[in-house]
Design an enzyme around this catalytic site. Structure first.
Site, PDB file in Angstrom:
ATOM      1  N   ASP A   1     -11.522 -98.820  66.675  1.00  0.00           N
ATOM      2  CA  ASP A   1     -11.190-100.193  67.082  1.00  0.00           C
ATOM      3  C   ASP A   1     -12.054-101.207  66.339  1.00  0.00           C
ATOM      4  O   ASP A   1     -12.999-100.841  65.630  1.00  0.00           O
ATOM      5  CB  ASP A   1     -11.346-100.352  68.608  1.00  0.00           C
TER       6      ASP A   1
ATOM      7  N   ASN B   1     -15.131-101.327  82.238  1.00  0.00           N
ATOM      8  CA  ASN B   1     -13.878-101.521  82.969  1.00  0.00           C
ATOM      9  C   ASN B   1     -12.922-100.335  82.773  1.00  0.00           C
ATOM     10  O   ASN B   1     -11.751-100.417  83.124  1.00  0.00           O
ATOM     11  CB  ASN B   1     -13.200-102.807  82.500  1.00  0.00           C
TER      12      ASN B   1
ATOM     13  N   HIS C   1     -12.073 -99.143  79.781  1.00  0.00           N
ATOM     14  CA  HIS C   1     -11.287 -99.160  78.536  1.00  0.00           C
ATOM     15  C   HIS C   1     -11.718 -98.023  77.613  1.00  0.00           C
ATOM     16  O   HIS C   1     -12.840 -97.539  77.653  1.00  0.00           O
ATOM     17  CB  HIS C   1     -11.338-100.524  77.832  1.00  0.00           C
TER      18      HIS C   1
ATOM     19  N   GLU D   1      -7.352-102.043  77.179  1.00  0.00           N
ATOM     20  CA  GLU D   1      -7.877-102.713  78.355  1.00  0.00           C
ATOM     21  C   GLU D   1      -7.065-102.365  79.613  1.00  0.00           C
ATOM     22  O   GLU D   1      -5.930-101.878  79.499  1.00  0.00           O
ATOM     23  CB  GLU D   1      -7.853-104.229  78.114  1.00  0.00           C
TER      24      GLU D   1
HETATM   25  C1  GLP Z   1     -16.830-100.989  73.290  1.00  0.00           C
HETATM   26  C2  GLP Z   1     -15.849-100.365  72.279  1.00  0.00           C
HETATM   27  C3  GLP Z   1     -15.490 -98.963  72.646  1.00  0.00           C
HETATM   28  C4  GLP Z   1     -16.724 -98.278  73.150  1.00  0.00           C
HETATM   29  C5  GLP Z   1     -17.050 -98.858  74.513  1.00  0.00           C
HETATM   30  C6  GLP Z   1     -18.372 -98.379  75.085  1.00  0.00           C
HETATM   31  O1  GLP Z   1     -16.448-102.282  73.613  1.00  0.00           O
HETATM   32  N1  GLP Z   1     -14.643-101.107  72.100  1.00  0.00           N
HETATM   33  O2  GLP Z   1     -14.906 -98.286  71.559  1.00  0.00           O
HETATM   34  O3  GLP Z   1     -16.510 -96.903  73.249  1.00  0.00           O
HETATM   35  O4  GLP Z   1     -16.950-100.261  74.502  1.00  0.00           O
HETATM   36  O5  GLP Z   1     -19.455 -98.877  74.355  1.00  0.00           O
HETATM   37  P1  GLP Z   1     -20.949 -98.380  74.570  1.00  0.00           P
HETATM   38  O6  GLP Z   1     -21.021 -96.997  74.061  1.00  0.00           O
HETATM   39  O7  GLP Z   1     -21.778 -99.351  73.751  1.00  0.00           O
HETATM   40  O8  GLP Z   1     -21.230 -98.458  76.032  1.00  0.00           O
END
Ligand code: GLP
Length: 244
Positions: free
Chosen positions: A67, A136, A138, A143
């Site tokens: 992403d 949340n 995702h 989302e």
């Molecule tokens: C981010 C990314 C995701 C990621 C998630 C968790 O916003 N879009 O691809 O896996 O949220 O992030 P983190 O590992 O920093 O908690």
């Protein structure tokens, strides 16, 4: 789907890195889709040394970026592209043909999505996805409420994602939309690992694993994946109901 709980973030990261090594060893031309973020950082950091130690040829696999933030250039240190370049693409010296990342600055984002979908299908689909989880629920930027039938798409980010996402950026940054692989890619991937680490993920992991499978918590879809692996450290697993 299988759930494995590790003592700590380090043990979890080591195991994920080893599974990536095994994937590339068993199928050198694997297509591997990777998330960015704090959770997989250590696993990616460990990967180059493990590949070298095991003498695994990593010049044939393809890395797909899960992403990207829309309107954020790849040179921005908070971009997913910057993260994957500095953690893996640079250290592993991947050739230009070995990776594909979303360009959040592309003039036509639909073309960007179509190009990603075509790139993946031409290579026969994704062998392994390594994803994290948002506060949340995702996955990537899928989302709450997103259709489970979508491939790559552009989506409005919800308030939680816009707020939590600030942690990746040096200055306050407007985060309106994301471009992401879809949940259809996750469902079609041969194998999917969902990683979660730390106390702050404990509530969403309980909802992911013990609540109803619900589009409002996109991560719950991992439970339907025949080759889905949920890998947690003890902190992220701390609210799960213990096995009898
Ligand atoms: C981010 C990314 C995701 C990621 C998630 C968790 O916003 N879009 O691809 O896996 O949220 O992030 P983190 O590992 O920093 O908690």
């Amino acid at each position: 789907m299988k759930i494995t709980v590790f003592d700590d973030h380090q043990a979890l990261s080591f195991q994920v890195a080893q599974m990536m090594v095994a994937q590339i060893k068993n199928k050198p031309d694997s297509v591997i889709c990777l998330a960015s973020g704090e959770t997989p950082f250590l696993a990616y950091h460990l990967l180059p040394t493990l590949l070298l130690d095991e003498g695994v040829d990593h010049q044939q696999f393809t890395l797909i970026g899960l992403d990207e933030w829309v309107n954020i250039p790849s040179q921005n240190t908070g971009s997913c592209s910057y993260f994957l370049h500095t953690t893996l693409i640079g250290p592993l010296k991947l050739s230009l043909s070995q990776f594909k990342l979303f360009d959040g600055m592309a003039p036509d984002l639909q073309t960007e999505c179509d190009s990603m979908d075509e790139f993946i299908s031409k290579r026969g689909g994704i062998d392994l996805m390594v994803v994290g989880i948002g506060m949340n629920g995702h996955i990537g930027f899928n989302e709450p409420g997103v259709s489970t039938e979508l491939y790559a798409h552009v989506i409005d980010l919800d308030d939680t994602t816009q707020t939590v996402g600030q942690k990746y950026f040096a200055d306050k940054t407007t985060l309106g939309q994301g471009i992401t692989l879809g949940l259809k890619h996750l469902q079609e991937a041969n194998a999917a690992i969902l990683m979660a680490s730390g106390d702050r993920k404990a509530h969403i992991m309980k909802a992911t694993l013990e609540g109803p499978i619900d589009p409002l918590i996109p991560s719950t879809i991992i439970r339907n994946h025949p080759n889905g692996l949920v890998m947690l450290d003890q902190k992220a697993a701390s609210l799960l109901t213990p096995n009898e």
